[in-house]
Motif scaffolding. Structure first.
Motif, PDB file in Angstrom:
ATOM      1  N   GLY A 207       0.802  -1.216   0.000  1.00  0.00           N
ATOM      2  CA  GLY A 207       0.000   0.000   0.000  1.00  0.00           C
ATOM      3  C   GLY A 207       0.837   1.268   0.000  1.00  0.00           C
ATOM      4  O   GLY A 207       0.310   2.381   0.071  1.00  0.00           O
ATOM      5  N   GLU A 208       2.147   1.100  -0.071  1.00  0.00           N
ATOM      6  CA  GLU A 208       3.050   2.249  -0.009  1.00  0.00           C
ATOM      7  C   GLU A 208       3.333   2.812  -1.397  1.00  0.00           C
ATOM      8  O   GLU A 208       3.092   2.159  -2.413  1.00  0.00           O
ATOM      9  N   ALA A 209       3.930   4.016  -1.407  1.00  0.00           N
ATOM     10  CA  ALA A 209       4.273   4.672  -2.670  1.00  0.00           C
ATOM     11  C   ALA A 209       5.503   4.005  -3.302  1.00  0.00           C
ATOM     12  O   ALA A 209       6.110   3.101  -2.731  1.00  0.00           O
ATOM     13  N   GLU A 210       5.853   4.480  -4.472  1.00  0.00           N
ATOM     14  CA  GLU A 210       6.989   3.938  -5.217  1.00  0.00           C
ATOM     15  C   GLU A 210       8.283   3.954  -4.386  1.00  0.00           C
ATOM     16  O   GLU A 210       9.047   2.997  -4.377  1.00  0.00           O
ATOM     17  N   ASN A 211       8.495   5.071  -3.715  1.00  0.00           N
ATOM     18  CA  ASN A 211       9.771   5.290  -3.067  1.00  0.00           C
ATOM     19  C   ASN A 211       9.532   6.267  -1.920  1.00  0.00           C
ATOM     20  O   ASN A 211       8.843   7.264  -2.109  1.00  0.00           O
ATOM     21  N   VAL A 212      10.084   5.980  -0.763  1.00  0.00           N
ATOM     22  CA  VAL A 212       9.756   6.818   0.385  1.00  0.00           C
ATOM     23  C   VAL A 212      10.915   6.790   1.394  1.00  0.00           C
ATOM     24  O   VAL A 212      11.698   5.852   1.400  1.00  0.00           O
ATOM     25  N   ILE A 213      11.024   7.844   2.184  1.00  0.00           N
ATOM     26  CA  ILE A 213      12.048   7.869   3.244  1.00  0.00           C
ATOM     27  C   ILE A 213      11.351   7.826   4.606  1.00  0.00           C
ATOM     28  O   ILE A 213      10.549   8.688   4.921  1.00  0.00           O
ATOM     29  N   ASN A 214      11.639   6.795   5.376  1.00  0.00           N
ATOM     30  CA  ASN A 214      11.127   6.708   6.734  1.00  0.00           C
ATOM     31  C   ASN A 214      12.288   6.856   7.706  1.00  0.00           C
ATOM     32  O   ASN A 214      13.402   6.446   7.404  1.00  0.00           O
ATOM     33  N   VAL A 215      11.969   7.443   8.849  1.00  0.00           N
ATOM     34  CA  VAL A 215      13.048   7.702   9.796  1.00  0.00           C
ATOM     35  C   VAL A 215      12.701   7.101  11.151  1.00  0.00           C
ATOM     36  O   VAL A 215      11.565   7.187  11.600  1.00  0.00           O
ATOM     37  N   GLY A 216      13.688   6.479  11.759  1.00  0.00           N
ATOM     38  CA  GLY A 216      13.501   5.938  13.106  1.00  0.00           C
ATOM     39  C   GLY A 216      14.380   6.682  14.084  1.00  0.00           C
ATOM     40  O   GLY A 216      15.584   6.778  13.890  1.00  0.00           O
ATOM     41  N   VAL A 217      13.763   7.257  15.110  1.00  0.00           N
ATOM     42  CA  VAL A 217      14.523   8.011  16.104  1.00  0.00           C
ATOM     43  C   VAL A 217      14.534   7.219  17.403  1.00  0.00           C
ATOM     44  O   VAL A 217      13.582   6.532  17.727  1.00  0.00           O
ATOM     45  N   SER A 218      15.637   7.353  18.137  1.00  0.00           N
ATOM     46  CA  SER A 218      15.690   6.632  19.398  1.00  0.00           C
ATOM     47  C   SER A 218      16.045   7.597  20.523  1.00  0.00           C
ATOM     48  O   SER A 218      15.843   8.784  20.383  1.00  0.00           O
ATOM     49  N   GLY A 219      16.570   7.126  21.588  1.00  0.00           N
ATOM     50  CA  GLY A 219      17.014   8.030  22.649  1.00  0.00           C
ATOM     51  C   GLY A 219      16.617   7.619  24.044  1.00  0.00           C
ATOM     52  O   GLY A 219      16.208   8.461  24.843  1.00  0.00           O
ATOM     53  N   PRO A 220      16.744   6.329  24.392  1.00  0.00           N
ATOM     54  CA  PRO A 220      16.433   5.943  25.775  1.00  0.00           C
ATOM     55  C   PRO A 220      17.292   6.694  26.798  1.00  0.00           C
ATOM     56  O   PRO A 220      16.800   7.018  27.881  1.00  0.00           O
ATOM     57  N   GLY A 221      18.542   6.995  26.425  1.00  0.00           N
ATOM     58  CA  GLY A 221      19.423   7.696  27.370  1.00  0.00           C
ATOM     59  C   GLY A 221      18.894   9.076  27.717  1.00  0.00           C
ATOM     60  O   GLY A 221      19.007   9.543  28.860  1.00  0.00           O
ATOM     61  N   ARG A 258      13.103  15.060   7.018  1.00  0.00           N
ATOM     62  CA  ARG A 258      12.603  15.905   5.932  1.00  0.00           C
ATOM     63  C   ARG A 258      13.753  16.412   5.073  1.00  0.00           C
ATOM     64  O   ARG A 258      13.630  16.529   3.855  1.00  0.00           O
ATOM     65  N   GLU A 259      14.865  16.723   5.707  1.00  0.00           N
ATOM     66  CA  GLU A 259      16.013  17.235   4.962  1.00  0.00           C
ATOM     67  C   GLU A 259      16.602  16.142   4.054  1.00  0.00           C
ATOM     68  O   GLU A 259      16.885  16.391   2.876  1.00  0.00           O
ATOM     69  N   VAL A 260      16.741  14.943   4.584  1.00  0.00           N
ATOM     70  CA  VAL A 260      17.254  13.833   3.762  1.00  0.00           C
ATOM     71  C   VAL A 260      16.311  13.594   2.597  1.00  0.00           C
ATOM     72  O   VAL A 260      16.733  13.440   1.443  1.00  0.00           O
ATOM     73  N   SER A 261      15.007  13.582   2.881  1.00  0.00           N
ATOM     74  CA  SER A 261      14.041  13.313   1.825  1.00  0.00           C
ATOM     75  C   SER A 261      14.059  14.427   0.768  1.00  0.00           C
ATOM     76  O   SER A 261      14.011  14.153  -0.429  1.00  0.00           O
ATOM     77  N   ALA A 262      14.202  15.679   1.195  1.00  0.00           N
ATOM     78  CA  ALA A 262      14.242  16.787   0.228  1.00  0.00           C
ATOM     79  C   ALA A 262      15.484  16.694  -0.659  1.00  0.00           C
ATOM     80  O   ALA A 262      15.416  16.869  -1.877  1.00  0.00           O
ATOM     81  N   ARG A 263      16.624  16.371  -0.056  1.00  0.00           N
ATOM     82  CA  ARG A 263      17.858  16.324  -0.854  1.00  0.00           C
ATOM     83  C   ARG A 263      17.866  15.155  -1.826  1.00  0.00           C
ATOM     84  O   ARG A 263      18.471  15.226  -2.884  1.00  0.00           O
ATOM     85  N   LEU A 264      17.195  14.069  -1.440  1.00  0.00           N
ATOM     86  CA  LEU A 264      17.156  12.919  -2.357  1.00  0.00           C
ATOM     87  C   LEU A 264      16.002  13.038  -3.356  1.00  0.00           C
ATOM     88  O   LEU A 264      15.903  12.251  -4.299  1.00  0.00           O
ATOM     89  N   ILE A 266      12.891  12.436  -2.652  1.00  0.00           N
ATOM     90  CA  ILE A 266      11.995  11.302  -2.399  1.00  0.00           C
ATOM     91  C   ILE A 266      11.056  11.694  -1.264  1.00  0.00           C
ATOM     92  O   ILE A 266      11.488  12.280  -0.275  1.00  0.00           O
ATOM     93  N   PRO A 267       9.743  11.390  -1.406  1.00  0.00           N
ATOM     94  CA  PRO A 267       8.798  11.843  -0.375  1.00  0.00           C
ATOM     95  C   PRO A 267       9.120  11.302   1.016  1.00  0.00           C
ATOM     96  O   PRO A 267       9.625  10.188   1.155  1.00  0.00           O
ATOM     97  N   PHE A 268       8.819  12.130   2.014  1.00  0.00           N
ATOM     98  CA  PHE A 268       9.001  11.720   3.409  1.00  0.00           C
ATOM     99  C   PHE A 268       7.793  10.897   3.814  1.00  0.00           C
ATOM    100  O   PHE A 268       6.653  11.318   3.634  1.00  0.00           O
ATOM    101  N   GLY A 269       8.044   9.721   4.345  1.00  0.00           N
ATOM    102  CA  GLY A 269       6.936   8.845   4.738  1.00  0.00           C
ATOM    103  C   GLY A 269       6.516   9.084   6.164  1.00  0.00           C
ATOM    104  O   GLY A 269       5.665   9.923   6.455  1.00  0.00           O
ATOM    105  N   ILE A 270       7.152   8.400   7.075  1.00  0.00           N
ATOM    106  CA  ILE A 270       6.770   8.509   8.484  1.00  0.00           C
ATOM    107  C   ILE A 270       7.997   8.632   9.360  1.00  0.00           C
ATOM    108  O   ILE A 270       9.110   8.336   8.953  1.00  0.00           O
ATOM    109  N   LEU A 271       7.718   9.062  10.577  1.00  0.00           N
ATOM    110  CA  LEU A 271       8.744   9.059  11.588  1.00  0.00           C
ATOM    111  C   LEU A 271       8.343   8.044  12.661  1.00  0.00           C
ATOM    112  O   LEU A 271       7.201   8.054  13.108  1.00  0.00           O
TER     113      LEU A 271
END
Lengths: 451, 89
Positions: A207-221, A258-264, A266-271
């Motif tokens: 169900g996803e688009a042709e090409n997309v950038i998803n980002v995973g953020v962490s930070g338990p510390g 968003r910056e990575v997706s803009a430079r490539l 390719i649409p930004f998908g989700i965070l």
């Protein structure tokens, strides 16, 4: 100057608390690559991935440099490969090698999507695919695999669950030289999500688009540090602090994504804001529970503390990003979290407690080493249990257990790097085979009368 | 382009001189500075504007890192937006 106080807070998060962007994952649709000639199709898969992802690593690195936040992993997820409709292990291996080679060619850490969606039933092609998985995991290094075995809408495919035990054990055997590491690259899901950027379970849904950038953020510390010093705070105050911290972390991820997706282009998908631990000191989810007031992760109260943490993280994240998706919450992979390893070694954290905790964390039984002689049906039964928690509670659950070949409870399996090490945990010795061997489907649950 | 430079390290003579010298050479304008000594560590924050025709953020960052290594200071150059987005709704 208020702004300078904020700047120092951010610098502190980056320098001392391991704030990072855990992954930038490029989703690539391969639907246009699949044809009848599998050799040709595999070549098209390789070509498409290497063409679209050729600049992913350099772009992500330069964005990370400019903003001063490290993007730890660069990854790719692709359309579930089982849709290629092949029929022999040799054919499936062509695809596995195409993915693995493409990942190496563009320099990403991991590629995910050697996957099948069989939550309601298996096609003939799916069945041959499942048989090929152990070989694919043994012959590749940078490729991950997953299977979706159940969903809240369709119930649990017990026929496929039945196949998981033998399949995982075979993978463990084929990768016995590396402490059965092949199993660490495979996840059995219920309610799998189509836009998850985290491995091993990432794939690019149909169900996803042709090409997309998803980002995973962490930070338990970062969350842990925010809670330190709140010695007399009530639960509500702790939840509020977690929420505010999650907001800040997510904002950083949103900007970078968003910056990575803009430079490539390719649409930004989700965070995906998931607190994902690493074996590094101070980068632990279990430690957050300890700061909240539990002597060890796994003590009574752990499920409640984890539930509050997961929920507060989601609330903060949702406010901070236009599109929060993936799994978003807190991961509890045993071998990747040094305080969880300690709790398992102390005997405080048991397999059964982990199962209870998975009902409120963001995924499931993750990176757990179990004895190498655990019966096939017992592994399938663990997966059935976990799928049931997901299907009934309308959440994603997953199982990534490693029956380490030749090891027994109490031994330690070490996989190195981000995967860490884990004491081999004891599992229930009683037999589940008659139930598992029944096969069939567990019907979809009723969506009303929730108690 | 606006950027934030943070300099942290043991206090010594000539930190300000060194940093502003590098910035002057690369045509970077200093718009605001604040500095303090925290637990004997010198901490300075600078808001600067980089003229991209004269130098890129990477060049500024590399030049300051060189200085940082020489003097034993941790120097970071980061785009300003990261701080704005994290702390403002």
């Amino acid at each position: 100057m208020a702004i300078y106080k904020d700047i120092m807070e951010t610098i502190h998060m980056l320098e001392k608390e391991h704030l990072d962007i855990r992954t930038t994952t490029m989703g690539i649709s391969l639907l246009d690559c699949f044809g009848r000639d599998h050799k040709e199709s595999a070549r098209r898969v390789y070509d498409k991935i290497t063409r679209l992802a050729q600049n992913l690593v350099t772009t992500a690195d330069s964005v990370g440099d400019e903003y001063g936040i490290q993007i730890v992993n660069k990854r790719i997820s692709v359309t579930p490969i089982a849709l290629a409709n092949a029929s022999t292990t040799e054919e499936w291996l062509l695809y596995a090698h195409a993915l693995d080679d493409a990942a190496k060619a563009v320099g990403v850490d991991i590629i995910g999507g050697f996957s099948a969606l069989v939550h309601k039933g298996c096609t003939v092609s799916d069945e041959s695919f499942i048989e090929a998985i152990p070989y694919a995991l043994a012959e590749t290094t940078n490729m991950c695999s997953s299977i979706n075995l159940g969903s809240t809408r369709s119930g649990i495919n017990l026929d496929a669950v039945k196949k998981m035990g033998p399949m995982i054990k075979k993978t463990a055997y084929l990768t016995r030289d590396t402490n059965s590491f092949g199993c660490a690259k495979f996840v059995a899901f219920a309610n799998a999500v189509e836009d998850n950027p985290f491995m091993a379970g990432a794939f690019h849904g149909v169900g996803e688009a042709e090409n997309v950038i998803n980002v995973g953020v962490s930070g338990p510390g970062v969350v842990k540090t925010a809670l330190q010093g709140l010695d007399h705070a009530t639960a509500d105050e702790i939840a509020e602090t977690i929420k505010q911290t999650a907001f800040k972390i997510t904002r950083a991820g949103q900007l970078i994504g968003r910056e990575v997706s803009a430079r490539l282009g390719i649409p930004f998908g989700i965070l995906d804001l998931s607190l994902a631990p690493t074996p590094a000191i101070g980068d632990s989810v279990a430690e957050i529970l300890e700061v909240m007031g539990l002597e060890r992760c796994g003590a009574h109260g752990s499920t409640a503390a984890l539930a509050m943490l997961t929920d507060a993280v989601k609330k903060g994240g949702i406010m901070a990003s236009g599109h929060v998706g993936g799994l978003s919450g807190a991961f509890i992979p045993v071998s990747e979290d040094n305080r969880m390893i300690a709790a398992a070694e102390d005997g405080c954290l048991t397999f059964d407690k982990l199962e209870a905790m998975t009902s409120v964390c963001s995924v499931g039984l993750d990176m757990i080493a179990i004895p190498g002689d655990t019966p096939d049906d017992t592994i399938s039964a663990m997966i059935a249990d976990e799928a049931a928690i997901g299907v009934i509670n309308n959440k994603t659950t997953a199982v990534r257990v490693i029956p380490v070949y030749g090891m027994k409870a109490g031994d330690t399996a070490d996989w190195g790097g981000l995967f860490g090490s884990s004491p081999v945990m004891e599992v229930n010795q009683f037999d589940s085979s008659r139930f598992i061997q029944r096969g069939g489907r567990i019907p979809a649950p009723v969506h009303s009368f929730k108690n | 382009m606006k950027a934030i430079i943070t300099v942290i390290g043991r206090d010594q003579v000539g930190i300000m001189y060194g940093v502003s010298g590098v910035l002057q050479r690369l045509g970077v304008n200093i718009e605001d500075v604040t500095q303090t000594i925290m637990q004997e560590y010198f901490t300075m924050l600078m808001l600067v504007r980089i003229d991209e025709e004269k130098a890129t953020l990477r060049q500024v960052s590399d030049a300051l890192n060189e200085l940082g290594e020489e003097k034993g200071l941790s120097i970071r150059v980061q785009k300003e937006e990261i701080f704005d987005t994290m702390h403002k709704i």
